[in-house]
Design a protein around this motif. Structure first.
Motif, PDB file in Angstrom:
ATOM      1  N   ILE A 119       0.849  -1.194   0.000  1.00  0.00           N
ATOM      2  CA  ILE A 119       0.000   0.000   0.000  1.00  0.00           C
ATOM      3  C   ILE A 119       0.884   1.243   0.000  1.00  0.00           C
ATOM      4  O   ILE A 119       1.837   1.340   0.774  1.00  0.00           O
ATOM      5  N   TRP A 120       0.542   2.179  -0.852  1.00  0.00           N
ATOM      6  CA  TRP A 120       1.209   3.477  -0.875  1.00  0.00           C
ATOM      7  C   TRP A 120       0.166   4.582  -0.754  1.00  0.00           C
ATOM      8  O   TRP A 120      -0.825   4.584  -1.490  1.00  0.00           O
ATOM      9  N   VAL A 121       0.384   5.495   0.191  1.00  0.00           N
ATOM     10  CA  VAL A 121      -0.418   6.712   0.282  1.00  0.00           C
ATOM     11  C   VAL A 121       0.395   7.812  -0.384  1.00  0.00           C
ATOM     12  O   VAL A 121       1.502   8.137   0.065  1.00  0.00           O
ATOM     13  N   VAL A 122      -0.146   8.373  -1.452  1.00  0.00           N
ATOM     14  CA  VAL A 122       0.638   9.259  -2.314  1.00  0.00           C
ATOM     15  C   VAL A 122      -0.051  10.616  -2.442  1.00  0.00           C
ATOM     16  O   VAL A 122      -1.186  10.693  -2.916  1.00  0.00           O
ATOM     17  N   ALA A 133       1.173  -1.186  -7.138  1.00  0.00           N
ATOM     18  CA  ALA A 133       0.726  -1.360  -5.762  1.00  0.00           C
ATOM     19  C   ALA A 133      -0.697  -0.826  -5.588  1.00  0.00           C
ATOM     20  O   ALA A 133      -1.306  -0.295  -6.524  1.00  0.00           O
ATOM     21  N   ILE A 134      -1.226  -0.967  -4.390  1.00  0.00           N
ATOM     22  CA  ILE A 134      -2.511  -0.349  -4.052  1.00  0.00           C
ATOM     23  C   ILE A 134      -2.222   1.117  -3.735  1.00  0.00           C
ATOM     24  O   ILE A 134      -1.561   1.428  -2.740  1.00  0.00           O
ATOM     25  N   ILE A 135      -2.684   2.011  -4.586  1.00  0.00           N
ATOM     26  CA  ILE A 135      -2.361   3.429  -4.479  1.00  0.00           C
ATOM     27  C   ILE A 135      -3.562   4.195  -3.934  1.00  0.00           C
ATOM     28  O   ILE A 135      -4.674   4.084  -4.463  1.00  0.00           O
ATOM     29  N   LEU A 136      -3.320   4.975  -2.895  1.00  0.00           N
ATOM     30  CA  LEU A 136      -4.329   5.884  -2.357  1.00  0.00           C
ATOM     31  C   LEU A 136      -3.809   7.297  -2.544  1.00  0.00           C
ATOM     32  O   LEU A 136      -2.812   7.683  -1.929  1.00  0.00           O
TER      33      LEU A 136
END
Length: 315
Positions: A119-122, A133-136
């Motif tokens: 998970i990446w919070v971007v 990846a799972i991008i937020l």
């Protein structure tokens, strides 16, 4: 354009009042810092989210006031000191502040955050480090929840470790909507979020739209009315609540009542020393244990047995 900062070291008892008085006297902005920062005497100043210290000052504080470069700094300090009843104006130093691109400077402080395995919070101004990846996409804002706090990370890591394709999920105390979005990105079916703050609901709706996540967000009263129509029985396969220990204990009957038979309840916003008392509050409804701990915070998890009698759901 340039500015001048006025730097005053002062005792804790005067820091907050002096800050207000400096603003009244003509300062453009004021901040309070730990004058012992970087030394052995440096002290943290924080509490649980929503329970921060009443006075935002340190025992040995540094007040920094931003003024126009042409302002009379001595007069501003003297006026502020007189306004709060100091016998004499405190000593101060000044330092020049050159013009900067403040937007870029602020943005540079927020980099993508890697959480769990994938998970990446971007922030919107960054490229995703791993597009697969799972991008937020989530910018820092007024609603709690960017993935930087251990309690948020713990809940996100649990959701990643327990994917539930097609399952229903409730994020109670949703803030920015980040946990609801993780669940949706992990393949959940119907997902709902609830928060007491209208601004959080607005932020969560904006974030969900930006991330192409279909999620229903509600204020508590609206949720009580709409949940049954929108979400069948009003119970969910997964209920996650990242709030604080005190409200979590009060809400034990309601939150446990939102869990479907064989469903999971995940709680965070709980310090490690509070885990036992929170678990005790839920013991009549569901057995909770510590799933993981990070930086003194824990995530509690339990599963509701199919033969367990659920309490009334309320809101």
């Amino acid at each position: 354009m340039s500015w001048t900062e006025v730097v005053i070291e002062i005792a804790q008892g005067h820091a907050e009042a002096l800050s207000d008085a400096l603003m009244e006297a003509g300062a453009l902005s004021v901040s309070v810092e730990d004058a012992d920062e970087g030394t052995d005497q440096e002290k943290p100043l924080f509490g649980e989210p929503g329970m921060e210290p009443k006075e935002a000052a340190w025992e040995h504080s540094r007040v920094v006031a931003l003024t126009d470069v042409d302002a009379d700094q001595a007069a501003i300090v003297a006026e502020a000191a007189a306004a709060i009843g100091l016998a004499a104006a405190p000593a101060f130093t000044v330092r020049d502040v050159s013009d900067q691109d403040w937007v870029r400077l602020t943005q540079s402080q927020f980099a993508p955050i890697h959480i769990g395995k994938n998970i990446w919070v971007v922030p919107s101004w960054h490229e995703a480090p791993d597009p697969s990846a799972i991008i937020l996409e989530l910018d820092p804002g007024l609603a709690f929840g960017t993935g930087s706090h251990p309690t948020t990370r713990l809940c996100m890591e649990w959701l990643e470790a327990h994917p539930a394709p097609g399952k229903t999920v409730l994020d109670y105390g949703c803030g920015s909507g980040i946990l609801a979005m993780v669940a949706k990105k992990m393949g959940a079916g119907d997902v709902a979020g609830v928060d007491i703050d209208p601004q959080a609901i607005e932020s969560a709706n904006d974030n969900a739209a930006r991330n192409q996540c279909e999620i229903d967000f509600y204020l508590p009263n609206d949720f009580a009315v709409s949940a049954k129509a929108q979400h069948a029985s009003g119970r969910f396969d997964i209920v996650v609540a990242n709030i604080l220990s005190s409200p979590l204990k009060v809400m034990a009957p309601m939150l446990a009542g939102r869990v479907a038979p064989n469903g999971s309840l995940i709680l965070s916003g709980v310090l490690a020393r509070q885990a036992e008392e929170v678990a005790e509050a839920y013991a009549p409804y569901i057995k909770l244990g510590v799933w993981a701990e990070q930086d003194g915070w824990v995530a509690l998890h339990g599963q509701l047995g199919s033969d367990t009698v659920s309490p009334a759901r309320g809101q």
